[in-house]
Scaffold this active site. Structure first.
Site, PDB file in Angstrom:
ATOM      1  CG  LEU A 112      -1.988  -1.064   1.292  1.00  0.00           C
ATOM      2  CD1 LEU A 112      -2.610  -1.116   2.679  1.00  0.00           C
ATOM      3  CD2 LEU A 112      -3.056  -0.807   0.240  1.00  0.00           C
ATOM      4  N   GLY A 113       2.004   1.171   0.632  1.00  0.00           N
ATOM      5  CA  GLY A 113       2.834   2.375   0.723  1.00  0.00           C
ATOM      6  C   GLY A 113       4.091   2.083   1.532  1.00  0.00           C
ATOM      7  CD1 TRP A 114       7.000   3.944  -0.473  1.00  0.00           C
ATOM      8  CD2 TRP A 114       8.709   4.543   0.847  1.00  0.00           C
ATOM      9  NE1 TRP A 114       7.632   5.007  -1.060  1.00  0.00           N
ATOM     10  CE2 TRP A 114       8.691   5.388  -0.283  1.00  0.00           C
ATOM     11  CE3 TRP A 114       9.705   4.726   1.816  1.00  0.00           C
ATOM     12  CZ2 TRP A 114       9.625   6.413  -0.461  1.00  0.00           C
ATOM     13  CZ3 TRP A 114      10.633   5.743   1.626  1.00  0.00           C
ATOM     14  CH2 TRP A 114      10.578   6.570   0.491  1.00  0.00           C
ATOM     15  CG  PHE A 117       9.598   4.720  11.292  1.00  0.00           C
ATOM     16  CD1 PHE A 117      10.071   4.444  12.568  1.00  0.00           C
ATOM     17  CD2 PHE A 117       9.505   6.038  10.898  1.00  0.00           C
ATOM     18  CE1 PHE A 117      10.434   5.465  13.414  1.00  0.00           C
ATOM     19  CE2 PHE A 117       9.875   7.066  11.749  1.00  0.00           C
ATOM     20  CZ  PHE A 117      10.340   6.780  13.007  1.00  0.00           C
ATOM     21  CB  VAL A 120       2.119   0.298   4.876  1.00  0.00           C
ATOM     22  CG1 VAL A 120       0.701   0.031   5.349  1.00  0.00           C
ATOM     23  CG2 VAL A 120       2.866   1.109   5.927  1.00  0.00           C
ATOM     24  CE  LYS A 135       4.448   2.611  10.531  1.00  0.00           C
ATOM     25  NZ  LYS A 135       3.934   3.915  10.895  1.00  0.00           N
ATOM     26  CG  ASP A 243       5.600  14.578  10.687  1.00  0.00           C
ATOM     27  OD1 ASP A 243       5.688  15.711  10.175  1.00  0.00           O
ATOM     28  OD2 ASP A 243       6.097  13.561  10.164  1.00  0.00           O
TER      29      ASP A 243
HETATM   30  N1  LIG Z   1      -3.817   1.955   7.504  1.00  0.00           N
HETATM   31  C1  LIG Z   1      -3.342   2.175   6.300  1.00  0.00           C
HETATM   32  N2  LIG Z   1      -4.079   1.877   5.216  1.00  0.00           N
HETATM   33  C2  LIG Z   1      -3.598   2.104   3.978  1.00  0.00           C
HETATM   34  N3  LIG Z   1      -2.389   2.606   3.719  1.00  0.00           N
HETATM   35  C3  LIG Z   1      -1.613   2.916   4.751  1.00  0.00           C
HETATM   36  C4  LIG Z   1      -2.035   2.723   6.093  1.00  0.00           C
HETATM   37  N4  LIG Z   1      -1.051   3.136   6.923  1.00  0.00           N
HETATM   38  C5  LIG Z   1      -0.072   3.559   6.134  1.00  0.00           C
HETATM   39  N5  LIG Z   1      -0.389   3.441   4.829  1.00  0.00           N
HETATM   40  C6  LIG Z   1       0.436   3.802   3.672  1.00  0.00           C
HETATM   41  O1  LIG Z   1       1.792   3.577   3.993  1.00  0.00           O
HETATM   42  C7  LIG Z   1       2.523   4.805   3.966  1.00  0.00           C
HETATM   43  C8  LIG Z   1       3.561   4.776   5.070  1.00  0.00           C
HETATM   44  O2  LIG Z   1       2.907   4.719   6.316  1.00  0.00           O
HETATM   45  P1  LIG Z   1       3.472   5.508   7.563  1.00  0.00           P
HETATM   46  O3  LIG Z   1       3.586   6.958   7.214  1.00  0.00           O
HETATM   47  O4  LIG Z   1       2.654   5.143   8.737  1.00  0.00           O
HETATM   48  O5  LIG Z   1       4.899   4.831   7.643  1.00  0.00           O
HETATM   49  P2  LIG Z   1       6.250   5.310   8.315  1.00  0.00           P
HETATM   50  O6  LIG Z   1       7.241   4.285   7.929  1.00  0.00           O
HETATM   51  O7  LIG Z   1       6.030   5.565   9.763  1.00  0.00           O
HETATM   52  O8  LIG Z   1       6.509   6.635   7.522  1.00  0.00           O
HETATM   53  P3  LIG Z   1       7.124   8.065   7.837  1.00  0.00           P
HETATM   54  O9  LIG Z   1       8.375   8.170   7.073  1.00  0.00           O
HETATM   55  O10 LIG Z   1       6.074   8.989   7.295  1.00  0.00           O
HETATM   56  O11 LIG Z   1       7.271   8.179   9.329  1.00  0.00           O
HETATM   57  C9  LIG Z   1       1.471   5.895   4.105  1.00  0.00           C
HETATM   58  O12 LIG Z   1       1.883   7.104   3.496  1.00  0.00           O
HETATM   59  C10 LIG Z   1       0.295   5.275   3.368  1.00  0.00           C
HETATM   60  O13 LIG Z   1       0.463   5.456   1.974  1.00  0.00           O
END
Ligand SMILES: Nc1ncnc2c1ncn2[C@@H]1O[C@H](COP(=O)(O)OP(=O)(O)OP(=O)(O)O)[C@@H](O)[C@H]1O
Length: 591
Positions: A112-114, A117, A120, A135, A243
């Site tokens: 779904l994304g990244w 950290f 996802v 995640k 943030d």
């Molecule tokens: N519950 C969710 N449902 C769908 N997509 C999600 C969900 N949580 C996160 N994502 C996708 O994954 C991406 C990364 O999630 P998140 O920002 O929580 O990760 P992170 O590794 O903590 O990133 P960051 O560098 O922003 O701290 C989000 O931008 C979104 O596109």
């Protein structure tokens, strides 16, 4: 499936350094991505055939035809994905479709994304038989510790507690943690967090509207939901997000199971069409050319022919495919209506252009109708109801990865540059009201498509100098109390309180900016500026709190939240009663 794949140590690994609790701001993200670009012009692929002959490595160079892939998931625009060099011990887990987690309870479906950290993934929960978002956090100690803190914070803001505490509407606007566990892979032990599935983030929405601003009707919904979520976080949970930005507010997709079904059908259609297209191309190519290509092809290519079966390939970096959100996908309702055997609803108001070409869209729609799908989603709403649905959006605050407690701040380096508050830039005390500043910057961006503040450095001034100058130009002089207490105040201001490095300031009040630059009618510019300015008060102790701002007249007609008011909060109230509103509460943190 994924766990049987070997992951050879093909990436040269830079020495790992242990850093303090990371704060990954957008400017860091940019430089990280730039550095990663050159490496990522090579997409590394691990191939494994169905005969269990062991993994094989192939490199897909830019400009060459990409190898066949089992699905869309393995092709991706690498510069928009995580960096390959972060797949190493302590780094990301090389997750793959079909991989099982938590003793087989969860099966990975698509990425779904990244973020910095984690990656996802959409996963199927075999216990609840529903889809979830997983995640998978990098395994290094520093990420693991941050993830464990994030879990504590997420548990505190969980919607079930919110419901019990009478914050039913508000807690709905914060992403819910459903489960957490650890998963061991070739790069170490990873904390995994399981969430409800959401769709794209607000940055995607801003882009869909080509940075021209989102219709006010939607901005009001987002603003009110965001403020309700923040009010609950600040007032009831003692949590500060630190943030708030478009990337960290995600849109709901509605009926997740129906959307997943819809997306899977579309993907299958696309794959089938590609197959047909490939076959047609192959037949039309003359045999000598085909022979020449095969004679250059790799061992895996010959094995493919020998075995007569298609290879299954796994790409280390998988392309992100967020689920489409109604508001950010031009053809969402058309496709859905097709799936339900209905006629097309009217287009979205001020439908933005998307990356989907008219041809692609037509193809997808045609292919769906040719499948004679009737009411696949089980959704029996009328066309009129579907139209009304398109006017209602739901958003949730996500990514508590940098969040902290009102009485335990982990760092003073908070907030992404464009959303950073003056007290943080100047090095003063800060608290929950810093989130309100970011929220106001975000709402302005939704309305106009532009950052409220976009500082840059020049030959004689820093980004911080420029940032402060822009703040002063819009909102007036920095209060003397901030100048007195700011740890960095001396480097920006002289003894007369004037900026040291920037002398010519052009004052341009918010209302005039909205009217002159963004062409809002006088009255609307006045109302919006009256709404935003209390949240942009320079003194953090005087900044309007989220709960009070929910009651602002501008939000009275918010679609779906018309009657929602917080009678216990006073409009423009400054959060004086909220612990940690403008500074960390001293004492012994309980967390
Ligand atoms: N519950 C969710 N449902 C769908 N997509 C999600 C969900 N949580 C996160 N994502 C996708 O994954 C991406 C990364 O999630 P998140 O920002 O929580 O990760 P992170 O590794 O903590 O990133 P960051 O560098 O922003 O701290 C989000 O931008 C979104 O596109």
């Amino acid at each position: 499936m994924g766990s049987s794949i070997n992951y050879p140590g093909f990436v040269s690994e830079p020495k790992q350094t242990v850093v303090p609790k990371p704060v990954f701001l957008r400017e860091n993200l940019k430089s990280k991505q730039t550095a990663a670009k050159s490496k990522l012009s090579l997409a590394l692929q691990i191939q494994k055939d169905d005969d269990e002959e062991g993994p094989e490595l192939s490199v897909h160079k830019e400009g060459e035809e990409a190898p066949d892939s089992e699905s869309d998931y393995s092709s991706c625009d690498e510069k928009n994905e995580e960096s390959l060099i972060d797949y190493k011990p302590g780094g990301y887990h090389p997750a793959s479709r079909g991989e099982l987690y938590n003793n087989g309870r969860y099966i990975l479906v698509r990425k779904l994304g990244w973020g910095h950290f984690s990656t996802v993934w959409l996963a199927k929960d075999t216990v609840s038989n529903a889809h979830v978002a997983m995640k998978v956090v990098r395994s290094d100690k520093v990420y693991t510790e941050a993830a464990l803190d994030e879990i504590k914070l997420l548990k505190r803001v969980s919607s079930s507690d919110g419901f019990l505490e009478g914050f039913c509407e508000a807690s709905k606007h914060i992403l819910s943690l459903l489960d957490n566990f650890t998963h061991t892979g070739p790069n170490g032990k990873h904390v995994v967090m399981v969430f409800e599935v959401l769709g794209e983030n607000l940055l995607a929405l801003i882009k869909k509207y080509e940075h021209r601003g989102i219709p006010t009707m939607y901005v009001k919904q987002i603003a009110k939901q965001l403020l309700l979520g923040l009010d609950y976080m600040h007032r009831k949970c003692g949590v500060i997000h630190t943030d708030i930005k478009p990337e960290n507010v995600l849109m709901e997709v509605g009926d997740v199971e129906a959307i997943v079904k819809m997306v899977e059908l579309l993907d299958k259609q696309k794959r089938d069409q590609r197959k047909v297209h490939r076959r047609a191309t192959r037949t039309s190519i003359e045999t000598p050319t085909a022979t020449a290509v095969s004679s250059r092809s790799s061992t895996s290519g010959s094995r493919e022919r020998v075995s007569g079966r298609r290879l299954r390939r796994h790409t280390l970096i998988t392309g992100s495919q967020p689920l489409p959100s109604p508001l950010s996908s031009t053809n969402f309702f058309e496709i859905k209506a097709q799936m339900m055997g209905q006629s097309l609803p009217r287009p979205m108001p001020t439908t933005p252009k998307t990356n989907v070409s008219a041809g692609e869209e037509e193809q997808a729609t045609n292919s769906l109708s040719s499948m004679e799908i009737s009411n696949t989603t089980g959704d029996d709403r009328t066309e009129e109801e579907l139209r009304t649905d398109s006017d209602v959006i739901q958003v949730k605050i996500a990514d508590l990865g940098n969040a902290c407690w009102f009485d335990e701040h982990y760092t003073n380096s908070i907030q992404t540059r464009e959303y950073r508050s003056p007290e943080v830039i100047i090095g003063c005390e800060w608290g929950a009201s810093a989130d309100i500043w970011s929220a106001a910057c975000l709402i302005f961006e939704l309305l106009t498509g532009d950052f409220l503040f976009e500082p840059d450095e020049g030959h004689s001034y820093s980004k911080d100098d420029d940032h402060i100058a822009q703040i002063v130009e819009l909102l007036g002089e920095i209060p003397s109390q901030l100048l007195r207490t700011g740890r960095h105040a001396r480097s920006f201001f002289n003894s007369r309180g004037q900026l040291r490095n920037i002398s010519k300031l052009k004052f341009w009040p918010l209302k005039d900016v909205l009217r002159e630059k963004y062409k809002f009618p006088e009255e609307e510019a006045q109302t919006i500026s009256e709404f935003l300015l209390p949240m942009l008060r320079l003194n953090p102790s005087e900044r309007a709190d989220a709960g009070g701002m929910v009651n602002h007249p501008w939000l009275n007609d918010t679609v779906g939240l018309e009657g929602v008011q917080l009678s216990e909060r006073q409009l423009y109230g400054s959060g004086a009663d909220i612990p940690g509103w403008y500074r960390e509460v001293a004492g012994h943190p309980r967390h």
